[in-house]
Design an enzyme around this catalytic site. Sequence first.
Site, PDB file in Angstrom:
ATOM      1  N   TRP A  17      34.357  40.193  41.244  1.00  0.00           N
ATOM      2  CA  TRP A  17      34.958  41.488  41.580  1.00  0.00           C
ATOM      3  C   TRP A  17      34.414  42.545  40.612  1.00  0.00           C
ATOM      4  CZ3 TRP A  17      37.445  42.388  45.888  1.00  0.00           C
ATOM      5  CH2 TRP A  17      38.115  43.607  46.034  1.00  0.00           C
ATOM      6  N   HIS A  47      40.339  34.676  38.430  1.00  0.00           N
ATOM      7  CA  HIS A  47      40.147  34.891  39.873  1.00  0.00           C
ATOM      8  C   HIS A  47      38.681  34.684  40.240  1.00  0.00           C
ATOM      9  CE1 HIS A  47      44.260  36.646  40.577  1.00  0.00           C
ATOM     10  NE2 HIS A  47      44.163  36.673  39.253  1.00  0.00           N
ATOM     11  N   HIS A  51      39.884  30.712  44.624  1.00  0.00           N
ATOM     12  CA  HIS A  51      41.014  30.793  43.701  1.00  0.00           C
ATOM     13  C   HIS A  51      42.295  31.168  44.432  1.00  0.00           C
ATOM     14  CE1 HIS A  51      39.973  35.055  43.982  1.00  0.00           C
ATOM     15  NE2 HIS A  51      41.213  35.296  43.613  1.00  0.00           N
ATOM     16  N   ASP A  53      45.980  33.345  44.231  1.00  0.00           N
ATOM     17  CA  ASP A  53      46.721  34.445  43.593  1.00  0.00           C
ATOM     18  C   ASP A  53      48.185  34.042  43.473  1.00  0.00           C
ATOM     19  OD1 ASP A  53      44.457  36.026  43.617  1.00  0.00           O
ATOM     20  OD2 ASP A  53      45.196  37.432  45.130  1.00  0.00           O
ATOM     21  N   HIS A  57      50.286  38.326  40.008  1.00  0.00           N
ATOM     22  CA  HIS A  57      49.073  39.151  40.091  1.00  0.00           C
ATOM     23  C   HIS A  57      49.413  40.624  40.369  1.00  0.00           C
ATOM     24  CE1 HIS A  57      44.895  39.991  40.494  1.00  0.00           C
ATOM     25  NE2 HIS A  57      44.791  39.857  41.802  1.00  0.00           N
ATOM     26  N   HIS A 163      48.259  42.780  49.364  1.00  0.00           N
ATOM     27  CA  HIS A 163      48.623  41.798  48.332  1.00  0.00           C
ATOM     28  C   HIS A 163      50.132  41.795  48.084  1.00  0.00           C
ATOM     29  CE1 HIS A 163      44.448  41.127  46.748  1.00  0.00           C
ATOM     30  NE2 HIS A 163      44.986  39.986  46.394  1.00  0.00           N
ATOM     31  N   GLU A 175      41.804  32.831  48.054  1.00  0.00           N
ATOM     32  CA  GLU A 175      40.666  33.730  48.265  1.00  0.00           C
ATOM     33  C   GLU A 175      39.368  33.017  47.887  1.00  0.00           C
ATOM     34  OE1 GLU A 175      43.045  37.919  47.373  1.00  0.00           O
ATOM     35  OE2 GLU A 175      42.175  36.840  45.684  1.00  0.00           O
TER      36      GLU A 175
HETATM   37 ZN   LIG Z   1      42.683  36.926  43.394  1.00  0.00          ZN
END
Ligand SMILES: [Zn+2]
Length: 211
Positions: A17, A47, A51, A53, A57, A163, A175
């Site tokens: 990310w 992450h 992975h 969440d 998070h 989210h 994810e």
């Molecule tokens: Zn994540």
Amino acid sequence: MQIWDISVPISPGMPVWPGDPHVELERMVAIARGDSCNLSRLACSAHTGTHVDAPLHFIDDGAPVEQLPLDVLIGPALVVELADAEAITPAHLDALVLPEQTTRLLFKTRNSALWQQPAHAFASDFVALTSDAAAWMVQRGIQLVGIDYLSVQLFQDTDSLTHRLLLEAGVVIVEGLNLYDIEPGSYQLICLPLMLMGSDGAPARAVLMRE
Ligand SMILES: [Zn+2]
């Protein structure tokens, strides 16, 4: 019994990310350098790659990753393919006509093709769920949602509503799946995030099985 690995390989150069640390995986101790064994050091975001969440998070007093229920992370899952979707909307979800008992839903989209090159540059135009789709999933009683890129929410959706709606309802988010080789249909999912105490997420090994 057939088993498919739907995890992505973790290595330096894999996409992360924007702003997250890049993966470091290096040999600290090496037989080739006269040491008695090989020993590697790993540094990465929680992450990274495939992975999970945890509610923590996006919710500051939410559950950390070690509290995610194993009986949600393991069990029957439906893989659905939305080959032409750019953003997954309630209209897509209605059209799927999900079997009544569906509680784990994994989305195969054009994202999965990106993993054909494990070391590709981060792609911000990935397919993900709109917040309306997240609300639909909660309403429908879905307990686990999986997506085949690094976020369940669209890159431009900076309100994080997708989210938050899912995590506030206790929906487990997986994810970074690679569903490229997976035919849509029913499987058994086993997704085991590392037990990182107090963490907002954790890398996971995820597999699908079918008799
Ligand atoms: Zn994540």
